[in-house]
Scaffold this active site. Sequence first.
Site, PDB file in Angstrom:
ATOM      1  N   ASN A   9       0.863  -1.184   0.000  1.00 18.43           N
ATOM      2  CA  ASN A   9       0.000   0.000   0.000  1.00 18.43           C
ATOM      3  C   ASN A   9       0.902   1.237   0.000  1.00 18.43           C
ATOM      4  O   ASN A   9       1.481   1.587   1.018  1.00 18.43           O
ATOM      5  CB  ASN A   9      -0.889  -0.025   1.256  1.00 18.43           C
ATOM      6  CG  ASN A   9      -1.682   1.263   1.426  1.00 18.43           C
ATOM      7  OD1 ASN A   9      -1.792   2.058   0.486  1.00 18.43           O
ATOM      8  ND2 ASN A   9      -2.226   1.459   2.614  1.00 18.43           N
ATOM      9  N   LYS A  11       0.162   4.337  -0.337  1.00 19.22           N
ATOM     10  CA  LYS A  11      -0.446   5.558   0.206  1.00 19.22           C
ATOM     11  C   LYS A  11      -0.210   6.735  -0.761  1.00 19.22           C
ATOM     12  O   LYS A  11      -0.142   6.527  -1.971  1.00 19.22           O
ATOM     13  CB  LYS A  11       0.074   5.836   1.615  1.00 19.22           C
ATOM     14  CG  LYS A  11      -0.024   4.568   2.490  1.00 19.22           C
ATOM     15  CD  LYS A  11       0.169   4.808   3.945  1.00 19.22           C
ATOM     16  CE  LYS A  11      -0.003   3.487   4.677  1.00 19.22           C
ATOM     17  NZ  LYS A  11       0.048   3.612   6.115  1.00 19.22           N
ATOM     18  N   HIS A  96      -9.487   1.698   4.727  1.00 18.61           N
ATOM     19  CA  HIS A  96      -8.224   1.880   5.423  1.00 18.61           C
ATOM     20  C   HIS A  96      -8.430   2.867   6.577  1.00 18.61           C
ATOM     21  O   HIS A  96      -9.194   3.826   6.447  1.00 18.61           O
ATOM     22  CB  HIS A  96      -7.155   2.395   4.457  1.00 18.61           C
ATOM     23  CG  HIS A  96      -5.781   2.357   5.058  1.00 18.61           C
ATOM     24  ND1 HIS A  96      -5.345   3.318   5.938  1.00 18.61           N
ATOM     25  CD2 HIS A  96      -4.779   1.450   4.948  1.00 18.61           C
ATOM     26  CE1 HIS A  96      -4.117   3.004   6.331  1.00 18.61           C
ATOM     27  NE2 HIS A  96      -3.754   1.878   5.747  1.00 18.61           N
ATOM     28  N   GLU A  98      -6.730   5.223   7.635  1.00 23.71           N
ATOM     29  CA  GLU A  98      -6.458   6.630   7.303  1.00 23.71           C
ATOM     30  C   GLU A  98      -7.658   7.264   6.613  1.00 23.71           C
ATOM     31  O   GLU A  98      -7.935   8.447   6.793  1.00 23.71           O
ATOM     32  CB  GLU A  98      -5.197   6.733   6.432  1.00 23.71           C
ATOM     33  CG  GLU A  98      -3.938   6.525   7.268  1.00 23.71           C
ATOM     34  CD  GLU A  98      -2.769   5.925   6.503  1.00 23.71           C
ATOM     35  OE1 GLU A  98      -2.774   5.953   5.256  1.00 23.71           O
ATOM     36  OE2 GLU A  98      -1.840   5.422   7.175  1.00 23.71           O
ATOM     37  N   GLU A 168      -5.545  -4.379  10.564  1.00 25.02           N
ATOM     38  CA  GLU A 168      -4.502  -3.379  10.757  1.00 25.02           C
ATOM     39  C   GLU A 168      -4.774  -2.596  12.042  1.00 25.02           C
ATOM     40  O   GLU A 168      -5.552  -1.623  12.023  1.00 25.02           O
ATOM     41  CB  GLU A 168      -4.485  -2.408   9.578  1.00 25.02           C
ATOM     42  CG  GLU A 168      -4.215  -3.077   8.248  1.00 25.02           C
ATOM     43  CD  GLU A 168      -3.623  -2.101   7.238  1.00 25.02           C
ATOM     44  OE1 GLU A 168      -2.525  -2.385   6.756  1.00 25.02           O
ATOM     45  OE2 GLU A 168      -4.236  -1.058   6.955  1.00 25.02           O
ATOM     46  N   GLY A 174       2.341   2.703  10.595  1.00 22.16           N
ATOM     47  CA  GLY A 174       3.308   3.780  10.405  1.00 22.16           C
ATOM     48  C   GLY A 174       3.988   4.226  11.689  1.00 22.16           C
ATOM     49  O   GLY A 174       4.619   5.276  11.727  1.00 22.16           O
ATOM     50  N   SER A 214       3.265  -1.753  10.248  1.00 17.95           N
ATOM     51  CA  SER A 214       4.712  -1.824  10.447  1.00 17.95           C
ATOM     52  C   SER A 214       5.306  -3.206  10.177  1.00 17.95           C
ATOM     53  O   SER A 214       6.247  -3.627  10.838  1.00 17.95           O
ATOM     54  CB  SER A 214       5.084  -1.346  11.850  1.00 17.95           C
ATOM     55  OG  SER A 214       4.704   0.009  12.025  1.00 17.95           O
TER      56      SER A 214
HETATM   57  P1  PGA Z   1       2.763   0.578   7.534  1.00 22.89           P
HETATM   58  O1  PGA Z   1       1.326   0.748   6.834  1.00 22.89           O
HETATM   59  O2  PGA Z   1       3.316  -0.740   7.053  1.00 22.89           O
HETATM   60  O3  PGA Z   1       3.577   1.736   7.077  1.00 22.89           O
HETATM   61  O4  PGA Z   1       2.532   0.548   9.011  1.00 22.89           O
HETATM   62  C1  PGA Z   1       0.457  -0.313   6.659  1.00 22.89           C
HETATM   63  C2  PGA Z   1      -0.852   0.176   6.086  1.00 22.89           C
HETATM   64  O5  PGA Z   1      -1.300   1.258   6.482  1.00 22.89           O
HETATM   65  O6  PGA Z   1      -1.460  -0.474   5.206  1.00 22.89           O
END
Ligand code: PGA
Length: 256
Positions: A9, A11, A96, A98, A168, A174, A214
Site C-alpha cells: 500500500n 499511500k 483503510h 487513514e 490493521e 506507520g 509496520s
Molecule cells: P505501515 O502501513 O506498514 O507503514 O505501518 C500499513 C498500512 O497502512 O497499510
Amino acid sequence: MSNLLIAGNWKMNKGPEEAQKLLKEIRANLDGRKLTSQVAVFPPYVSIHTAKEVLDETPVFIGAQNVHESSPGAFTGEVSSSMLLEAGCSHVIIGHSERREHFGESNELVARKARRAINDGLKVILCVGETLQERKKNRHQKVVMEQLRSVLQQLTEENANSLTIAYEPVWAIGTGETATPQQAQEMHAFIRNYLTELWSTQALSGLKILYGGSMKPENAMELLKQEDVDGGLIGGASLKAESFCEIINIAENLSR
Ligand code: PGA
C-alpha cells in the site's frame, strides 16, 4: 490456506516517475521466478497506468487505494470501480484506517463502497482494526466485529472469493510498533471464527486475512508464520524494492 498474499500500500507516495523506477526494480527481482505466493501493489491513482505498463505479463496484481460507491457521474474528484477495472486494476483497498480517520469514512460508507466494488467485479481488501484506546479498554474485538458486520451484511457468501480482510491495528500503522505475532494470531482467529458464524466453511476456504501495521523484513517471518495470518498489507516497507522483495522472499520460503 495455500499461499500468502504480499500487498504493498503505497499511500500518497510515488508519482508516475518514481513509481516506474520502483516497479522496474520489483519486476527485475521477480522476473524468471515462479512464485507460489501472490503479490499486489496499490499505487496512487495517477501511477496505475505506469504500473500496468511496467508489470505487463507479470503475475503481480494492481489495485487502487480507494473507490467511490456510485456508478460514473457527477462526483467531481472521484473514481468509479468501472474506471479502475478499465485502467487495469483487479483489486481495491477499502476502509483503510487513514480514510476512516482523515476522510470520515463510516462503517456504513465502507460497506457501500465494498458492495459496489465487488458487484462491479473488483476484489476488495477490507481493512479493519482498533485504536490504541479501544485496545486498552479491551474493546478491540467488539470494534473489529462491528466493522466486519456492517460490510458482511451487505454481501452474500458468494462474494467471499472477492473479499480479503486486512487486520490493521491503528496503533501499529506507520508507528514502527507492530502487533506481537500472538496479538495478530489471536485477532485473525477471532475474525475467521466470526466469518464462519456467517458463511459456510466451503465459501471461506479461499478467504485470506492479512496483517498490516509496520510489517518489515525483520518481523515478517514471525507474523506470516502464524496459522491464521495469510499475508501482509505493507505500507512503509513497500516503498523500497529491497524491503518489499525481501518480504516476498520470506513469504516464498513459508509457502504452505
Ligand atoms: P505501515 O502501513 O506498514 O507503514 O505501518 C500499513 C498500512 O497502512 O497499510
